[in-house]
Write a protein that holds these residues in place. Structure first.
Motif, PDB file in Angstrom:
ATOM      1  N   MET A   1       0.831  -1.206   0.000  1.00 31.81           N
ATOM      2  CA  MET A   1       0.000   0.000   0.000  1.00 31.81           C
ATOM      3  C   MET A   1       0.867   1.258   0.000  1.00 31.81           C
ATOM      4  O   MET A   1       1.873   1.307   0.691  1.00 31.81           O
ATOM      5  CB  MET A   1      -0.896   0.000   1.237  1.00 31.81           C
ATOM      6  N   LYS A   2       0.460   2.251  -0.752  1.00 29.21           N
ATOM      7  CA  LYS A   2       1.253   3.482  -0.801  1.00 29.21           C
ATOM      8  C   LYS A   2       1.009   4.345   0.444  1.00 29.21           C
ATOM      9  O   LYS A   2      -0.068   4.303   1.032  1.00 29.21           O
ATOM     10  CB  LYS A   2       0.905   4.260  -2.066  1.00 29.21           C
ATOM     11  N   ILE A   3       2.029   5.102   0.789  1.00 31.63           N
ATOM     12  CA  ILE A   3       1.939   5.998   1.941  1.00 31.63           C
ATOM     13  C   ILE A   3       2.222   7.422   1.467  1.00 31.63           C
ATOM     14  O   ILE A   3       2.485   7.640   0.291  1.00 31.63           O
ATOM     15  CB  ILE A   3       2.974   5.593   3.026  1.00 31.63           C
ATOM     16  N   ASN A   4       2.183   8.375   2.382  1.00 34.49           N
ATOM     17  CA  ASN A   4       2.639   9.725   2.057  1.00 34.49           C
ATOM     18  C   ASN A   4       3.928  10.017   2.826  1.00 34.49           C
ATOM     19  O   ASN A   4       4.077   9.598   3.979  1.00 34.49           O
ATOM     20  CB  ASN A   4       1.582  10.769   2.427  1.00 34.49           C
ATOM     21  N   ILE A 127       4.858  20.593   5.846  1.00 36.40           N
ATOM     22  CA  ILE A 127       4.157  19.375   5.392  1.00 36.40           C
ATOM     23  C   ILE A 127       3.904  18.423   6.568  1.00 36.40           C
ATOM     24  O   ILE A 127       2.775  17.986   6.779  1.00 36.40           O
ATOM     25  CB  ILE A 127       4.938  18.656   4.252  1.00 36.40           C
ATOM     26  N   GLY A 128       4.947  18.149   7.332  1.00 32.89           N
ATOM     27  CA  GLY A 128       4.790  17.221   8.468  1.00 32.89           C
ATOM     28  C   GLY A 128       3.982  17.804   9.610  1.00 32.89           C
ATOM     29  O   GLY A 128       3.366  17.077  10.381  1.00 32.89           O
ATOM     30  N   ASP A 134      -0.550  13.364   9.228  1.00 39.23           N
ATOM     31  CA  ASP A 134      -0.622  11.901   9.335  1.00 39.23           C
ATOM     32  C   ASP A 134       0.335  11.186   8.382  1.00 39.23           C
ATOM     33  O   ASP A 134       0.230   9.963   8.220  1.00 39.23           O
ATOM     34  CB  ASP A 134      -2.058  11.422   9.042  1.00 39.23           C
ATOM     35  N   ALA A 135       1.232  11.917   7.737  1.00 41.69           N
ATOM     36  CA  ALA A 135       2.175  11.264   6.809  1.00 41.69           C
ATOM     37  C   ALA A 135       2.902  10.145   7.546  1.00 41.69           C
ATOM     38  O   ALA A 135       3.313  10.308   8.703  1.00 41.69           O
ATOM     39  CB  ALA A 135       3.174  12.291   6.271  1.00 41.69           C
ATOM     40  N   GLU A 136       3.049   9.009   6.871  1.00 41.53           N
ATOM     41  CA  GLU A 136       3.637   7.831   7.522  1.00 41.53           C
ATOM     42  C   GLU A 136       5.132   7.985   7.757  1.00 41.53           C
ATOM     43  O   GLU A 136       5.689   7.367   8.656  1.00 41.53           O
ATOM     44  CB  GLU A 136       3.358   6.583   6.675  1.00 41.53           C
ATOM     45  N   LEU A 137       5.785   8.810   6.911  1.00 42.84           N
ATOM     46  CA  LEU A 137       7.212   9.070   7.126  1.00 42.84           C
ATOM     47  C   LEU A 137       7.449  10.571   6.999  1.00 42.84           C
ATOM     48  O   LEU A 137       7.025  11.197   6.032  1.00 42.84           O
ATOM     49  CB  LEU A 137       8.078   8.313   6.104  1.00 42.84           C
TER      50      LEU A 137
END
Ligand code: DC
Length: 219
Positions: A1-4, A127-128, A134-137
């Motif tokens: 699954m893709k993340i952001n 952004i973060g 909620d960005a995963e990284l």
């Protein structure tokens, strides 16, 4: 699954260069949010919108189209502004317009809409912390002022943009101060971001470091 993936940090720390390479490697999309602030400044300058008028700027953004093509070219209402938005002058104007909360509100809404289906590597200042909390990284990329001024200078020369090192150095210092001291979403490391100092790292080393971090995330 893709993340952001969120990449934040001061100007010329290498965010866009790294984001572009990572996006290609992972088959993700890259969104350079700084380019959007640059487009807003460019369009205001060329359409006679007062850059001190927050409401006029927000209205202008609502009425303009900012588009990226798959090759990384940037368009404002179908006009190719890829090169024009990279001048020192536009850098400073972009930093100025980015201090207005209503300008940020318009551009942040666009950025969140774009990334809602995941698979984005977004670079910028907030952004973060604001755009994709909620960005995963989350990466917070820094580098010394000297390293950043050298890189920007080299980049300008390669792109045939007239540049002076001392001026670039001073502008970077000025923008650092302005971007991290403004009241609206200042540049700040998110609590859960991983800090990477790229001053003495090659591009490959930074890409490898982030790829290693990605491997530790369950995707
Ligand atoms: O990343 P850049 O240097 O192209 O960005 C230009 C200006 O835009 C920068 O000085 C501050 C602003 N900016 C911002 O406030 N928030 C972002 N997410 C990206 C850029």
């Amino acid at each position: 699954m893709k993340i952001n993936i969120a990449i934040d940090g001061p100007s010329a720390a290498g965010k866009s260069t790294i984001a572009k390479i990572l996006a290609e490697k992972l088959h993700y999309a890259h969104l350079d949010t700084g380019a959007m602030y640059r487009c807003a400044a460019y369009h205001a300058l060329h359409s006679g919108v007062n850059m001190s008028d927050e409401d006029a700027l927000a209205n202008m953004i609502r009425d303009m189209e900012i588009r990226f093509d798959p090759h990384g070219n940037v368009f404002v209402n179908d006009l190719d502004v890829t090169k024009q938005i990279r001048t020192n002058d536009i850098s400073m104007h972009a930093s100025n317009v980015s201090t207005y909360p209503k300008v940020r509100q318009e551009l942040v809404a666009m950025q969140q809409e774009i990334a809602k289906n995941k698979g984005y590597i977004m670079d910028g200042r907030d952004i973060g912390t604001v755009v994709l909390p909620d960005a995963e990284l989350k990466i917070y990329m820094v580098a010394s002022t000297e390293a950043r001024a050298q890189r920007r200078y080299k980049e300008y020369i390669e792109k045939n943009i007239v540049a002076q090192y001392d001026e670039i150095y001073r502008d970077i210092e000025k923008r650092d101060y302005q971007d991290s001291h403004r009241a609206a979403s200042p540049l700040r490391k998110a609590d859960d971001a991983v800090e990477i100092d790229t001053s003495n790292m090659t591009i490959d080393e930074v890409v490898e470091k982030i790829s290693g971090l990605l491997d530790t995330i369950h995707r």
